[in-house]
Design an enzyme around this catalytic site. Structure first.
Site, PDB file in Angstrom:
ATOM      1  N   ASP A 284       0.918  -1.340  -0.209  1.00  0.00           N
ATOM      2  CA  ASP A 284       0.489   0.001   0.089  1.00  0.00           C
ATOM      3  C   ASP A 284       0.960   1.217  -0.057  1.00  0.00           C
ATOM      4  OD1 ASP A 284      -2.488   1.671   0.496  1.00  0.00           O
ATOM      5  OD2 ASP A 284      -3.173   0.316   1.526  1.00  0.00           O
ATOM      6  N   GLU A 484     -10.548   7.349   4.242  1.00  0.00           N
ATOM      7  CA  GLU A 484      -9.349   6.962   5.325  1.00  0.00           C
ATOM      8  C   GLU A 484      -9.797   7.548   6.235  1.00  0.00           C
ATOM      9  OE1 GLU A 484      -5.405   6.022   3.677  1.00  0.00           O
ATOM     10  OE2 GLU A 484      -6.352   5.368   1.527  1.00  0.00           O
TER      11      GLU A 484
END
Ligand code: BGC
Ligand code: BGC
Length: 646
Positions: A284, A484
């Protein structure tokens, strides 16, 4: 587990052939992915980079109004650079990845689907497969190869800012949706259309346990037992692998304090060896940099643990340099690097990239007639209809007749950006206006068209004021967009703004109007007060660019029959009070306001008793946010013992 894609000796042979001819530098280049704002085609040529990505809200040239043609032109430029062999290197096509997590959501004009939380509420795998297919087509129009989706997180604490990216708290629902989405994006692995020019590479993310962190903290620590990790959090991977998913993204999160990007037992022993995954693991966004001892520009631990390609948006040069030196010194075994490159090339070959040629020469490239096409939007509109969950319907208020005088209020009524949520044109989904959604529709647009087309009148007043007394008021309100970490919350209390909720509902009630609430949110929130102040209450999640789908269900057909019943059913449990989290079916003491699977149809009795309101604000937060399974600890200790000193 049986492999979805049988080993193809032709592919394996061709990959081995490349490996034998590649220099060490070229191999290191293959395992790097750089962000388009920090890399040029010339860099791709010179470093033989394996991949590029655009992050959320990053567009070719920077401006958000970049056209599909400009995306395609940049894809060609990167591709040409990767195929340039003038320095004696090998021609290996670069792949471009992006987060098309609810349609090709970075590009203005794309079809924007409801977020996964809404798709989970449909429980309709064929619809979800079709959404994947449409998303792949729109990606192919712009020349992109690879989608960082689906998120298969099994979300256990809805304070997490990424709750809406998950299909459900329930592993079974996630399993159902994950496989369908992968088949839609990539095509069916048993058919000839698998990864053909109408499909793209999919990613199951984020491996493993991202949805189970303590307190729902983004990038936090999952302390569940090994059994729960397997039975709850891994469910979506089993389905995605069965459907032939070609990449898996490592999670930012930790398991019992160890960062997943450095977790060899899970990335290599479990995923690759035990589960038989032969595609590649993508890291990621600078996730490797969070492993203890690592930085964004240096992390041998991640590749040694099993990450095959680094998502190194901005620090890829330093990472290239260090990785090269570490392979030379033996700190990264060359067999490990070869394995990573072999996996990446295998996926590129399966995806047909070596024979398809330039992005612009692929079958759907530049087909802007397909981009946000009426046919694609119809799929999104269907998804909106199927995902609406009816929570309250006093006196069978819904569905409404079409010929009424309708007042439409609330700050979400005419705001397509708000109804799309995060990961929409910008990373956070903020800063958008209705003009950023050409051919999209707000919820108000849909209501107006239905009512005005049938002899009624529709009036939009965000603050709910009116001159002529309406027959009914529809209030559209909810959460503002986030993505997020910035979406992490301390409690599940819904806080509405001035025109956002409670005040508005109470003023409409005070005027004696029947009130229908349409609630936009990325998660269940405690809305006892709003429920009390509404006669009907619909959870619409984050429906995306096709707001018309809401009116389809709110109103009867022209002949007064039920046009579309409410078929959405909760894929997350709904809390009674703001601190009631984690709240998941199957846990001890499970006592939600509305359980998993709840959702009224219009014929059912939708009356709801008055709910306590005090609790809405005052209830304490649960002290132990994650109940540890009784069976848990020994299993955990087993793994911990294997890992040795940190
Ligand atoms: C997210 C991923 C995403 C990546 C690239 C990260 O912050 O966690 O889900 O794919 O960024 O945008
Ligand atoms: C996200 C990217 C995004 C970037 C913006 C990252 O955390 O994963 O997708 O583009 O932040 O700063």
């Amino acid at each position: 587990m049986a492999r979805a894609i049988p080993t193809d000796p032709g592919v394996e042979h061709a990959v081995a052939d490349f490996l034998a001819r590649m220099s060490l530098e070229e191999k290191v280049g293959q395992v790097m992915q750089a962000e388009i704002g920090h890399v040029t085609p010339e860099d791709v040529r010179r470093y033989h980079l394996g991949s590029v990505l655009n992050g959320g809200g990053s567009h070719p040239g920077g401006g958000k109004r970049t056209s599909p043609a400009e995306w395609l032109a940049l894809a060609d430029a990167f591709y040409d650079a990767s195929m340039d062999t003038s320095d004696g290197g090998q021609a290996i096509p670069v792949i471009w990845g992006c987060d098309a997590v609810h349609g090709h959501n970075n590009v203005v004009g794309a079809t924007i689907f409801p977020h996964n939380i809404a798709l989970g509420a449909t429980r309709d795998p064929e619809l979800i497969r079709r959404i994947g297919e449409v998303t792949a087509i729109e990606l192919q129009v712009t020349g992109l190869d690879w989608n960082f989706a689906p998120t298969v997180a099994v979300v256990r604490d809805d304070r997490w800012g990424r709750t809406y990216e998950g299909y459900s708290e329930d592993p079974e629902v996630v399993r159902l949706c994950a496989g369908a989405m992968v088949r839609g994006l990539q095509g069916d692995p048993r058919s000839a259309d698998f990864l053909d020019g109408h499909h793209v590479i999919a990613t199951a993310k984020h491996f493993l346990g991202d949805g189970g962190t303590l307190g729902g903290r983004d990038r936090g620590d999952n302390t569940s037992s090994e059994e729960r990790l397997r039975d709850i959090h891994a469910a979506g991977y089993v389905a995605a692998l069965e459907a032939g998913v070609q990449t898996v993204m490592a999670s930012y999160s930790s398991w019992h304090g160890r960062k997943m990007h450095g977790f060899r037992e899970l990335l290599t022993d479990v995923l690759k060896e035990r589960m038989g995954f032969d595609g590649f693991v993508i890291g990621d966004w600078n996730g490797h940099g969070q492993v203890p001892g690592c930085s964004d520009g240096d992390c041998p631990e991640a590749i040694n643990a099993g990450v095959d390609m680094f998502m190194a948006p901005d620090r890829w040069r330093a990472l290239f340099r260090h990785t090269l030196a570490e392979v030379r010194s033996g700190e990264i075994p060359s067999a490990r690097l070869d394995d990573a490159v072999r996996r990446i090339l295998r996926v590129k070959m399966r995806a047909g990239l070596f024979r398809e040629g330039r992005p612009s020469s692929r079958p759907l490239a530049g087909r802007t007639d397909l981009f946000g096409s009426p046919e694609h939007r119809a799929v999104a509109r269907q998804a909106v209809r199927e995902s609406l969950v009816l929570l309250k319907n006093s006196g069978h208020l819904l569905p409404l007749r079409r010929d009424l005088k309708v007042l439409v209020a609330g700050d979400g009524a005419n705001d397509i950006g708000k109804q799309c949520g995060g990961w929409t044109i910008s990373f956070q989904g903020d800063g958008n206006t209705n003009a950023d959604f050409p051919r999209g529709s707000s919820i108000w647009d849909g209501i107006r068209e239905v009512v005005e087309g049938s002899g009624g009148t529709a009036t939009l007043a965000e603050d709910g004021t009116f001159e002529t007394r309406p027959d009914v008021a529809i209030a559209v309100f909810g959460e503002d967009p986030y993505a997020e970490t910035s979406g992490d919350r301390d409690t599940l209390e819904f806080r509405s703004g001035r025109h956002g909720g409670l005040q508005l509902l109470r003023s409409l009630k005070a005027a004696g109007l029947p009130v229908v609430s349409v609630f936009l949110s990325g998660r269940p929130l405690c809305v006892n007060r709003e429920l009390n102040a509404s006669d009907a209450f619909v959870s619409a999640w984050l429906p995306g660019s096709e707001g018309r789908g809401v009116a389809d269900v709110l109103f009867r057909a022209a002949d007064s029959s039920v046009a579309y019943d409410f078929t959405g059913r909760l894929s997350y449990s709904w809390p009674r009070w703001p601190g009631q989290t984690p709240l998941n079916r199957g846990e001890p003491g499970y006592d939600p306001l509305f359980p998993l699977g709840f959702g009224l149809s219009v014929a059912e009795d939708g009356n709801l008793q008055r709910l306590p309101e005090e609790a809405s604000t005052d209830a304490p937060r649960i002290a132990t946010p994650f109940p540890i399974a009784a069976a848990g600890p020994e299993a955990t200790i087993r793994i911990a013992a294997r890992e040795g000193p940190r």
